[in-house]
Design a protein around this motif. Sequence first.
Motif, PDB file in Angstrom:
ATOM      1  N   GLY A 223       0.815  -1.198   0.000  1.00 59.93           N
ATOM      2  CA  GLY A 223       0.000   0.000   0.000  1.00 59.93           C
ATOM      3  C   GLY A 223       0.850   1.250   0.000  1.00 59.93           C
ATOM      4  O   GLY A 223       1.984   1.271   0.469  1.00 59.93           O
ATOM      5  N   ALA A 224       0.288   2.327  -0.541  1.00 66.57           N
ATOM      6  CA  ALA A 224       1.011   3.590  -0.558  1.00 66.57           C
ATOM      7  C   ALA A 224       1.212   4.083   0.864  1.00 66.57           C
ATOM      8  O   ALA A 224       0.358   3.907   1.735  1.00 66.57           O
ATOM      9  CB  ALA A 224       0.222   4.618  -1.371  1.00 66.57           C
ATOM     10  N   SER A 225       2.347   4.691   1.122  1.00 72.20           N
ATOM     11  CA  SER A 225       2.632   5.197   2.460  1.00 72.20           C
ATOM     12  C   SER A 225       1.699   6.347   2.797  1.00 72.20           C
ATOM     13  O   SER A 225       1.186   7.039   1.923  1.00 72.20           O
ATOM     14  CB  SER A 225       4.093   5.666   2.536  1.00 72.20           C
ATOM     15  N   GLU A 226       1.476   6.531   4.078  1.00 78.19           N
ATOM     16  CA  GLU A 226       0.561   7.573   4.529  1.00 78.19           C
ATOM     17  C   GLU A 226       1.098   8.942   4.153  1.00 78.19           C
ATOM     18  O   GLU A 226       2.285   9.242   4.303  1.00 78.19           O
ATOM     19  CB  GLU A 226       0.371   7.487   6.053  1.00 78.19           C
ATOM     20  N   ILE A 227       0.232   9.787   3.652  1.00 79.21           N
ATOM     21  CA  ILE A 227       0.636  11.127   3.215  1.00 79.21           C
ATOM     22  C   ILE A 227       0.514  12.106   4.382  1.00 79.21           C
ATOM     23  O   ILE A 227      -0.550  12.200   5.009  1.00 79.21           O
ATOM     24  CB  ILE A 227      -0.256  11.602   2.056  1.00 79.21           C
ATOM     25  N   PRO A 228       1.567  12.853   4.706  1.00 78.74           N
ATOM     26  CA  PRO A 228       1.473  13.848   5.778  1.00 78.74           C
ATOM     27  C   PRO A 228       0.377  14.865   5.485  1.00 78.74           C
ATOM     28  O   PRO A 228       0.161  15.251   4.329  1.00 78.74           O
ATOM     29  CB  PRO A 228       2.864  14.502   5.771  1.00 78.74           C
ATOM     30  N   LEU A 229      -0.316  15.279   6.514  1.00 78.86           N
ATOM     31  CA  LEU A 229      -1.425  16.208   6.345  1.00 78.86           C
ATOM     32  C   LEU A 229      -0.984  17.535   5.752  1.00 78.86           C
ATOM     33  O   LEU A 229      -1.780  18.256   5.160  1.00 78.86           O
ATOM     34  CB  LEU A 229      -2.114  16.438   7.694  1.00 78.86           C
ATOM     35  N   THR A 230       0.289  17.864   5.906  1.00 76.15           N
ATOM     36  CA  THR A 230       0.778  19.137   5.366  1.00 76.15           C
ATOM     37  C   THR A 230       0.854  19.123   3.844  1.00 76.15           C
ATOM     38  O   THR A 230       0.876  20.173   3.214  1.00 76.15           O
ATOM     39  CB  THR A 230       2.169  19.460   5.946  1.00 76.15           C
ATOM     40  N   PHE A 231       0.901  17.948   3.234  1.00 76.30           N
ATOM     41  CA  PHE A 231       0.952  17.843   1.776  1.00 76.30           C
ATOM     42  C   PHE A 231      -0.472  17.794   1.234  1.00 76.30           C
ATOM     43  O   PHE A 231      -0.962  16.765   0.784  1.00 76.30           O
ATOM     44  CB  PHE A 231       1.724  16.604   1.343  1.00 76.30           C
ATOM     45  N   LYS A 232      -1.146  18.939   1.295  1.00 79.15           N
ATOM     46  CA  LYS A 232      -2.574  18.971   1.003  1.00 79.15           C
ATOM     47  C   LYS A 232      -2.891  18.567  -0.439  1.00 79.15           C
ATOM     48  O   LYS A 232      -3.897  17.897  -0.691  1.00 79.15           O
ATOM     49  CB  LYS A 232      -3.146  20.369   1.292  1.00 79.15           C
ATOM     50  N   HIS A 233      -2.055  18.988  -1.394  1.00 83.94           N
ATOM     51  CA  HIS A 233      -2.371  18.638  -2.773  1.00 83.94           C
ATOM     52  C   HIS A 233      -2.281  17.132  -2.996  1.00 83.94           C
ATOM     53  O   HIS A 233      -3.071  16.548  -3.743  1.00 83.94           O
ATOM     54  CB  HIS A 233      -1.448  19.384  -3.740  1.00 83.94           C
ATOM     55  N   GLU A 234      -1.330  16.465  -2.303  1.00 82.88           N
ATOM     56  CA  GLU A 234      -1.214  15.006  -2.402  1.00 82.88           C
ATOM     57  C   GLU A 234      -2.412  14.328  -1.740  1.00 82.88           C
ATOM     58  O   GLU A 234      -2.959  13.349  -2.251  1.00 82.88           O
ATOM     59  CB  GLU A 234       0.081  14.537  -1.731  1.00 82.88           C
ATOM     60  N   LEU A 235      -2.787  14.858  -0.590  1.00 81.41           N
ATOM     61  CA  LEU A 235      -3.913  14.289   0.140  1.00 81.41           C
ATOM     62  C   LEU A 235      -5.208  14.442  -0.653  1.00 81.41           C
ATOM     63  O   LEU A 235      -6.059  13.545  -0.668  1.00 81.41           O
ATOM     64  CB  LEU A 235      -4.040  14.967   1.502  1.00 81.41           C
ATOM     65  N   LEU A 236      -5.353  15.582  -1.324  1.00 77.24           N
ATOM     66  CA  LEU A 236      -6.534  15.792  -2.161  1.00 77.24           C
ATOM     67  C   LEU A 236      -6.637  14.727  -3.245  1.00 77.24           C
ATOM     68  O   LEU A 236      -7.706  14.161  -3.486  1.00 77.24           O
ATOM     69  CB  LEU A 236      -6.471  17.174  -2.803  1.00 77.24           C
TER      70      LEU A 236
END
Length: 416
Positions: A223-236
């Motif tokens: 699975g893809a690693s968890e995206i830090p909340l600060t990387f909003k464009h990635e999280l989107l």
Amino acid sequence: MDAQDRRTARKVAAGAGGSARAVRRRPRDRRAQIAAASAEAFGSFGYHGVSMEDIASRLDISSTALYRHYPSKYALFREEALRLGGLSEEAVTLPAQLRERPAEERLGHILDALIAASIANRRSAALLRWQNRYLEDADRQILIDQLTATDAVVRALLAETRPELDGADRAVLAAAAMSVIGSISDHHVSVPVRPLTTLLRAACRSVTTSELPPRSTDTESVGASEIPLTFKHELLLKRAVELFHERGYPNVSVEDIANAAGLPASSAVYRFYRSKGDILAAAFRRAADRVSAAIGPAIAASDSPEQALTTLIELYVTGSFAERDLTFVYYAEISNVPTEARTVLRNIQRLNVEEWAKLLAAVRPELTAAEARLLVHAALALVVDLGQWLGPDNPVCSRRRVIHLMQLILFGRPAI
């Protein structure tokens, strides 16, 4: 001039002068024409991307004429989806003279019948593969029952021809064969019917007679690693793809994406992406570029075309397993990407398939360029089909097994 002469003169005048309106006769097969045109449109542009006016325009008739045959767009959609499901049931119904024949012969007959049905309905079958989620619950259950009955017949014949297999392995091989057969609706590679039938039959045989690698006893974690909340464009991107996979693109709003990504309002999404369609395009572009970027290094690091293609298969499966939702959404929702971006994506995909096909043709010089491309499409489709039909984390279709099955489809044997 007698009465007969007068009637003849009127007919000639109407035809030659153009002043009298020509009578347009309604074709006897108008309803079938409507069904075929609608299914092709739904398969190409998605259920929500097609209107009754679009379908009427394809047939050069008025919307009013269309409504005389079907009361709604959904009625059209439902009829064609269930017709296609019914065809699969018909294909696995053995004629009386074959019911006592050896199991291998019966299995071959049924696979040939499924291949013939797939080829005959190639332009509309994408509706069944990628748009069936938009059927109402009761209708979708009918379709599921139709496809389950088809799958059960193939599995039962595999049980007769391969008694050493357990139920789970029969499920994998049956699903793989059905994926090969159905994959031709995902692309427009043109191969004449006879060689196309031969090619699909050989790929199905390679799959159904194969020895699967042992099931892994360890849970595969890709699975893809968890995206830090600060990387909003990635999280989107991540949250949007998850929602598109779960609900379907038309049923997800920008506000839904903002909430899933923890943004205070939908307006915050527009700081990163101009529209919902641009979010979809950005996710697809990353996946396409990842596949493209792997080709050059794989070829440079390999001693042969087969070794290079084997490396690309492994990288593709690993990447797809890490982004299961995106792999499905690409096939199901690409029609919703803005036109300009969709053209770019299609071109990237075409070039990727072309590079894979060149490597395959070097390994199997008996294949034409079109046949090599068709097999590449079939191998790529297998990854998403097995994940959707058998479950994304099912150990019976592990990475190792999917890689093995892709090799069988492409090479006709395991990689050396």
